[in-house]
Enzyme design. Structure first.
Site: not given
Ligand code: NAD
Length: 503
Positions: A154, A178, A181, A231, A286, A387
């Site tokens: 995201f 993909k 969402e 992740s 990240c 994280e």
């Protein structure tokens, strides 16, 4: 509470918008306001299988298109991205929460990767040797794989999908993206741009969905390669399942990046650099810096004092608030998990040096956490090990550079790292010995430019090859080597030879 009209979104398949058939939907939010703005269809296995069939047809056409014509489409796509930057930044900000300036930054990095994909003709060149044996020439070529997929996170709704997928399309594959969402608007807008650029139907497809759609992609025999960003836990699972189904898989995961602050560095510069790299995008990068590691007590005390003052100036706000330094977190769950990590850290003994739990904001229903600093964090604390995808940052104090390097090398993640120093010798010791994929020296976020490769080490990535740079072209192609003999007409081989060919 402010409400927005709820939109029903679609997939983008075979050149057009297609409604979902599964009757399953995910909710999409505007994190700045904390309101639902759309419902995104979550594809079923059957829907994914249908897309793969259509993408295969797209591949059959596209892979035969000349390299020159493919680059023509790419150039148009690149120009459309640039032309639509303002609109795209608004779309990103609304669904992701990051500020408009930050969104524009990611778009420009996306464009950089399209620029690099325009060098596909150079990267597709094979090798050629003449007269390797009697009248034999040998040459190699890079062929596209077929239908490939990118599964995106995201936090970079444009940059990551564009960087992952453009080279794949440039070298002749058909793509099924993909997206997350949580941020489907950006990917659907990208589809419109590809369409306008003239990409044939079926070459670019967006399938919205969750684990069911991802599993269907991973299990289907006609999906040849999987590029994943997200992740670490999911990256590892994707790597395992994808390779089990004989796919080429690269899976990039999370990070816990550190900045070493040496006593010889300019502290004001180091503090400014840390604040931007640590809290920008509400720390949802990240490559965000999670840990400041000042060397020596004097450096640590001075650094923390200046940092606390700087943090007081930071402003949190909606994505379109021009005064905001960073925006909201992606979701209510994300906010809850960041606050939980903070409470745990305090219980574990970390010192709360700056408390961002109740930031001053105009829209308290948004998912906001202000800049938070924990001092005296130690390596055994969860807040150091895990994280934290939100603005809770650590100060870990050490006595020497060697101690800092050992600490970072022992961490399970190895995405990014940086050192701030005036000493060439310290910088060299650091760059030589640090066990991390992307390394900075006086550069706070060492994300390589688009024509270099990008990727972490250790549990920050799984599989072979990196993304962005030339590795992307290699990842999305396979090599074929041809040995061919064109004898002159006087050549007449009458003898059958059963020995292994030797020249
Ligand atoms: P995520 O792992 O939750 O989701 C990433 C993608 O995987 C999404 O498309 C999601 O729908 C899908 N997914 C989620 N759970 C799944 C499951 N169980 N099975 C199959 N698919 C699943 O990640 P996120 O929250 O969207 O993104 C944030 C994470 O991504 C952070 O950890 C961040 O560090 C990482 N990230 C890494 C890089 C990198 O280059 N290394 C870049 C950006 C983000």
């Amino acid at each position: 509470m402010k409400t927005e009209q709820i939109e029903k979104l679609t997939h983008f398949i075979n050149g057009k918008k297609v409604e979902g058939k599964s009757n399953r939907y995910g909710d999409v939010y505007n994190p700045s306001l904390g309101v639902k703005i759309a419902e995104v269809p979550l594809a079923s296995k059957e829907e994914v299988d249908e897309v793969i069939t259509l993408a295969k047809q797209g591949f059959n056409e596209w892979s035969k298109v000349s390299v020159a014509k493919r680059m023509d489409v790419l150039r148009k796509f690149r120009d459309l991205l640039a032309k639509n930057t303002d609109k795209l930044a608004e779309i990103i900000g609304r669904e992701n929460g990051k500020t408009i300036d930050d969104a524009k930054g990611e778009i420009s990095r996306g464009i950089e990767s399209v620029d690099f994909a325009l060098s596909a003709p150079q990267l597709l060149k094979g090798e050629h040797s003449v007269n390797v044996g009697g009248d034999i020439n040998a040459y190699s070529m890079h062929k596209p794989l077929g239908v490939v997929t990118c599964i995106a996170p995201f936090n970079f709704p444009i940059m990551v999908p564009v960087a992952m997928s453009t080279m794949a399309v440039a070298v002749g594959n058909a793509m099924i993206l993909k997206p997350s969402e949580k941020v489907p608007f950006s990917a659907l807008f990208l589809s419109e741009l590809w369409d306008e650029a003239g990409l044939p139907a079926g070459v670019w497809n967006v399938v919205n969905g969750d684990k069911e759609a991802v599993d269907a992609l991973l299990e289907h025999k006609d999906v040849k390669a999987v590029s994943f960003v997200g992740s670490t836990q999911v990256a590892e699972a994707i790597y395992e399942k994808g390779t089990k189904h004989h796919k080429r898989v690269q899976a990039f995961g999370g990070g816990k990046n550190s900045m070493i602050i040496m006593p010889d560095t300019d502290l004001d510069h180091a503090v400014n650099s840390f604040v931007g790299a640590a809290f920008g995008a509400a720390s949802q990068r990240c490559m965000a810096i999670s840990n400041a590691i000042p060397v020596g007590k004097e450096t640590a005390d001075a650094f923390v004092a200046k940092l606390k003052e700087k943090i007081k100036e930071l402003k949190v706000g909606t994505f379109d608030d021009k005064n905001a330094d960073f925006g909201a977190l992606i979701s209510a769950e994300s906010k809850e998990s960041v606050l939980k990590a903070l409470e745990n850290a305090i219980e574990e003994g970390a010192d709360l040096a700056a408390d961002g739990r109740n930031p001053k904001v105009k829209h308290p229903e948004g998912y906001y956490v202000g800049a938070t600093l924990l001092d005296h964090v130690t390596p055994d604390m969860e807040v150091y090990k895990q994280e934290v995808f939100g603005p809770v940052r650590n100060v870990v104090r050490v006595d020497t550079l060697e101690e800092a390097i050992d600490l970072i090398n022992e961490h399970e993640f190895g995405n990014g790292v940086t050192i701030f120093t005036d000493s060439g010798s310290a910088a060299r010791t650091f760059t030589e010995n640090i066990e991390v994929g992307m390394v900075g020296v006086n550069v706070p976020i060492p994300i390589p430019v688009g024509y270099h490769n990008f990727g972490g080490w250790k549990r920050s990535s799984f599989g072979e090859g990196q993304m962005f740079g030339p590795d992307t072209a290699r990842f999305f192609t396979k090599r074929k080597t041809v040995s061919e003999r064109w004898p002159d007409t006087s050549y007449n081989e009458s003898k059958t030879d059963f020995s292994f060919p030797n020249n």
